[in-house]
Design an enzyme around this catalytic site. Structure first.
Site, PDB file in Angstrom:
ATOM      1  N   PHE A 121       0.829  -1.199   0.000  1.00 29.94           N
ATOM      2  CA  PHE A 121       0.000   0.000   0.000  1.00 29.94           C
ATOM      3  C   PHE A 121       0.870   1.259   0.000  1.00 29.94           C
ATOM      4  O   PHE A 121       0.631   2.196  -0.769  1.00 29.94           O
ATOM      5  CB  PHE A 121      -0.939   0.004   1.214  1.00 29.94           C
ATOM      6  CG  PHE A 121      -1.739   1.257   1.352  1.00 29.94           C
ATOM      7  CD1 PHE A 121      -2.926   1.411   0.655  1.00 29.94           C
ATOM      8  CD2 PHE A 121      -1.305   2.298   2.160  1.00 29.94           C
ATOM      9  CE1 PHE A 121      -3.676   2.585   0.769  1.00 29.94           C
ATOM     10  CE2 PHE A 121      -2.034   3.470   2.279  1.00 29.94           C
ATOM     11  CZ  PHE A 121      -3.225   3.614   1.578  1.00 29.94           C
TER      12      PHE A 121
ATOM     13  N   VAL B 230       2.699   1.719  -3.415  1.00 33.60           N
ATOM     14  CA  VAL B 230       1.799   2.125  -4.491  1.00 33.60           C
ATOM     15  C   VAL B 230       1.276   3.547  -4.280  1.00 33.60           C
ATOM     16  O   VAL B 230       1.267   4.364  -5.203  1.00 33.60           O
ATOM     17  CB  VAL B 230       0.625   1.121  -4.618  1.00 33.60           C
ATOM     18  CG1 VAL B 230      -0.462   1.652  -5.546  1.00 33.60           C
ATOM     19  CG2 VAL B 230       1.127  -0.228  -5.094  1.00 33.60           C
ATOM     20  N   ASN B 231       0.852   3.875  -3.052  1.00 29.88           N
ATOM     21  CA  ASN B 231       0.201   5.159  -2.805  1.00 29.88           C
ATOM     22  C   ASN B 231       1.145   6.302  -2.442  1.00 29.88           C
ATOM     23  O   ASN B 231       0.806   7.464  -2.660  1.00 29.88           O
ATOM     24  CB  ASN B 231      -0.848   4.999  -1.707  1.00 29.88           C
ATOM     25  CG  ASN B 231      -2.010   4.162  -2.186  1.00 29.88           C
ATOM     26  OD1 ASN B 231      -2.807   4.597  -2.990  1.00 29.88           O
ATOM     27  ND2 ASN B 231      -2.082   2.924  -1.706  1.00 29.88           N
ATOM     28  N   TYR B 232       2.315   5.979  -1.904  1.00 30.40           N
ATOM     29  CA  TYR B 232       3.251   7.029  -1.486  1.00 30.40           C
ATOM     30  C   TYR B 232       4.592   6.944  -2.209  1.00 30.40           C
ATOM     31  O   TYR B 232       5.452   7.801  -2.009  1.00 30.40           O
ATOM     32  CB  TYR B 232       3.479   6.974   0.035  1.00 30.40           C
ATOM     33  CG  TYR B 232       2.215   7.212   0.824  1.00 30.40           C
ATOM     34  CD1 TYR B 232       1.625   8.475   0.878  1.00 30.40           C
ATOM     35  CD2 TYR B 232       1.601   6.178   1.512  1.00 30.40           C
ATOM     36  CE1 TYR B 232       0.465   8.691   1.588  1.00 30.40           C
ATOM     37  CE2 TYR B 232       0.439   6.384   2.239  1.00 30.40           C
ATOM     38  CZ  TYR B 232      -0.118   7.647   2.267  1.00 30.40           C
ATOM     39  OH  TYR B 232      -1.270   7.853   2.982  1.00 30.40           O
TER      40      TYR B 232
END
Length: 142
Positions: A34, A37-39
């Site tokens: 997570f 992918v997001n940061y």
């Protein structure tokens, strides 16, 4: 800050915890994915640990001994540890990692080569401080 300062020896370590509203995924691998992918992170992350109370990881018990304000109250709390294992600064969750305050603190601990030479001259007259080792973390298996 990781990409900016890692060549000077800065280590950024992500430490997930489910102590803040039950927001984390159920496995350390899902948390890491997570965050990647997001940061866009590429720094190491530990397994999820307890931050508060009796289940707090030894590192966070140590931090609490340094002063209650230094203990995380929410996700994305940041600590700056010097080469000798001293907690030299902390930053609230609301302080962005690339804020001038964080950059200045890192520069003080991890100076550029030119600044480092000037600092070495200054430090020669100082005596060494107490070395308090930072309790370690376990990294997830790759």
């Amino acid at each position: 800050v990781w990409t900016q300062f890692r060549d000077r020896g800065l280590v950024v370590l992500g430490v997930p915890s489910d102590d803040f509203g039950g927001q984390e995924y159920d496995t350390s691998e899902k948390i890491k994915t997570f965050c990647e992918v997001n940061y866009g992170i590429d720094f190491p992350m530990t397994e999820a640990v307890g931050i508060r109370g009796d289940d707090a990881h030894p590192y966070y018990q140590w931090v609490a001994e340094q002063g209650v304000m230094k203990s995380p109250r929410w996700n994305f709390h940041k600590h700056l540890i010097d080469r000798d294992g001293n907690l030299v600064e902390w930053f609230a969750s609301t302080t962005p990692p690339n804020s001038p305050k964080v950059i200045r603190a890192i520069e003080d601990v991890r100076p550029s080569p030119m600044r480092k030479q000037a600092r070495l001259k200054q430090d020669r007259s100082r005596s060494g401080g107490e070395n308090r080792p930072v309790p370690g973390f376990r990294l997830p298996r790759q």
